[in-house]
Design an enzyme around this catalytic site. Structure first.
Site, PDB file in Angstrom:
ATOM      1  N   ARG A 164       0.837  -1.201   0.000  1.00 15.66           N
ATOM      2  CA  ARG A 164       0.000   0.000   0.000  1.00 15.66           C
ATOM      3  C   ARG A 164       0.876   1.257   0.000  1.00 15.66           C
ATOM      4  O   ARG A 164       0.561   2.237  -0.671  1.00 15.66           O
ATOM      5  CB  ARG A 164      -0.946  -0.025   1.203  1.00 15.66           C
ATOM      6  CG  ARG A 164      -2.052   1.007   1.106  1.00 15.66           C
ATOM      7  CD  ARG A 164      -3.134   0.777   2.131  1.00 15.66           C
ATOM      8  NE  ARG A 164      -2.632   0.901   3.490  1.00 15.66           N
ATOM      9  CZ  ARG A 164      -3.343   0.605   4.572  1.00 15.66           C
ATOM     10  NH1 ARG A 164      -4.590   0.158   4.459  1.00 15.66           N
ATOM     11  NH2 ARG A 164      -2.826   0.750   5.776  1.00 15.66           N
TER      12      ARG A 164
ATOM     13  N   LYS B 291      -2.587   6.383   1.449  1.00 17.71           N
ATOM     14  CA  LYS B 291      -2.406   6.844   2.828  1.00 17.71           C
ATOM     15  C   LYS B 291      -1.404   7.996   2.800  1.00 17.71           C
ATOM     16  O   LYS B 291      -0.200   7.814   2.967  1.00 17.71           O
ATOM     17  CB  LYS B 291      -1.922   5.678   3.694  1.00 17.71           C
ATOM     18  CG  LYS B 291      -2.313   5.817   5.143  1.00 17.71           C
ATOM     19  CD  LYS B 291      -2.301   4.487   5.863  1.00 17.71           C
ATOM     20  CE  LYS B 291      -2.405   4.625   7.350  1.00 17.71           C
ATOM     21  NZ  LYS B 291      -3.731   5.031   7.844  1.00 17.71           N
TER      22      LYS B 291
ATOM     23  N   GLU C   8     -16.309   6.016   4.027  1.00 20.18           N
ATOM     24  CA  GLU C   8     -15.651   5.528   5.238  1.00 20.18           C
ATOM     25  C   GLU C   8     -15.628   6.645   6.266  1.00 20.18           C
ATOM     26  O   GLU C   8     -16.253   7.683   6.075  1.00 20.18           O
ATOM     27  CB  GLU C   8     -14.249   5.021   4.922  1.00 20.18           C
ATOM     28  CG  GLU C   8     -13.319   6.058   4.318  1.00 20.18           C
ATOM     29  CD  GLU C   8     -11.892   5.535   4.141  1.00 20.18           C
ATOM     30  OE1 GLU C   8     -11.446   4.677   4.926  1.00 20.18           O
ATOM     31  OE2 GLU C   8     -11.211   6.013   3.225  1.00 20.18           O
TER      32      GLU C   8
END
Ligand SMILES: Cc1ncc(COP(=O)(O)O)c(C=O)c1O
Length: 341
Positions: A82, A184, A220
């Site tokens: 990620r 992220k 989210e």
């Protein structure tokens, strides 16, 4: 090894400086070999890319002490992958996956005295991150970067442990279609700070973000994915290109299907159908699974049948199975647990 004298059972989710961190620098097109250091400070140019244009990405993961006293991490390969995707999206160099995993293992091992003991309810949070260090004044990528990994012992992310949360549907957007919601990057969190402070001031624990294009679909929260359970016991989790691909959520879907024999699906979830679910939870490394008791949509309350005192039964089973795998009580799927020592 002797543990540090810390009140493990009363830790919050905060920063406690530990003894060692890993540092590697990227210069002239390559990463140096890196090292563990006791120096917790970063000294960079006043004009560093990270300070001017927020060129920074990070990861969040944990080390656990298992029932038989080993220190382990959970699926670090997925964090490495990620972070690779995050770095590419911000035109940053990739810190190679095998080196990422090794740096995490070395940093945790060096700080073994800070890994909370089994049964304390606390864990060692691990924060790998990378940022542009050299001066950048025109908007462009930096040429030099630093990759670091530090650790800090933490307790529960939400105060009150497993008490169900109250969430509001927010009018703020977290991520644009085709934007950066799926990586992220610090920038996604900077813009969420006002929204979360506003939610707290109004008495809510978190924000439910909707898709920015139509404002009809569940995305989210600022720091966790949603997981829902239907009245007939099916696990459902929102699918979207603009949410962070949570490693906890992906693991829970597998756990639901392969450990608990439940049906589980990742699909678009509309705000309209949320009232029909039996249970709701937030999932993430920090949140683990935190139950949601109530969602407030502009004054209209959606109260889940699981109530405001306990986790719903399916959420509880998911929680116990996942933490059982992480703490070594249950056998893990191949490759999920990396033993450190
Ligand atoms: C925005 C956001 N969504 C979801 C998650 C959960 O991801 P993971 O399960 O990989 O920790 C996080 C991080 O914990 C996050 O910051």
């Amino acid at each position: 090894m002797e543990k540090k004298n810390i009140d493990w059972g009363n830790l919050g989710f905060g920063y406690i400086q530990t003894d060692y961190r890993f540092v590697s620098d990227f210069k002239n097109g390559s990463w140096d070999e890196g090292k563990l250091t006791e120096d917790a400070n970063v000294v960079i140019s006043e004009c560093a890319g990270v300070l001017q244009y927020a060129q920074t990405v990070f990861e969040g993961m944990k080390a656990y002490t298992t029932e038989d006293g080993r220190i382990v991490t959970f699926r670090p390969d997925l964090n490495a992958e990620r972070m690779e995707n995050s770095a590419k999206r911000l035109e940053m160099p990739v810190f190679p996956k095998d080196r990422f995993i090794q740096a995490v293992l070395d940093t945790v091992k060096a700080n073994a005295a800070y890994v909370p003991p089994f049964g304390s309810g606390a864990t060692l949070y691990i924060r790998p991150y990378m940022f542009g260090t050299n001066p950048v004044i025109g908007v462009k990528p930096a040429d030099e970067y630093q990759f670091r990994v530090f650790t800090t012992p933490v307790g529960p992310y939400f105060k009150g442990g497993v008490k169900p949360l109250t969430i509001r549907v927010t009018d703020f957007d977290r991520a644009a279609p085709h934007g950066t919601g799926h990586i992220k990057a610090g920038l996604n969190y900077a813009m969420s700070i006002h929204a979360i402070m506003d939610a707290h001031r109004q008495g809510y624990d978190e924000n439910m973000y909707l898709d920015a294009a139509t404002r009809t679909k569940v995305e989210e929260t600022g720091g966790a994915n949603f997981i829902f359970v239907t009245k007939d016991g099916k696990v459902v989790t929102p699918k979207s290109d603009s949410i962070l691909p949570s490693i906890t959520r992906r693991s829970l879907i597998y756990v639901a299907q392969h450990y608990l024999g439940l049906e589980a699906e990742e699909r678009e979830v509309t705000l309209d159908e949320v009232k029909d679910f039996a249970e709701c939870g937030l999932c993430g490394t920090a949140a683990v699974i935190s139950p949601v008791g109530k969602i407030v949509d502009h004054g209209k309350e959606i109260c889940f049948p699981s109530g405001m005192t306990e986790m719903g039964p399916v959420t509880k089973k998911l929680y116990e199975t996942l933490t059982g795998i992480q703490m070594g009580r249950l056998e893990a799927p191949k490759g999920w647990i990396q033993v450190i020592e």
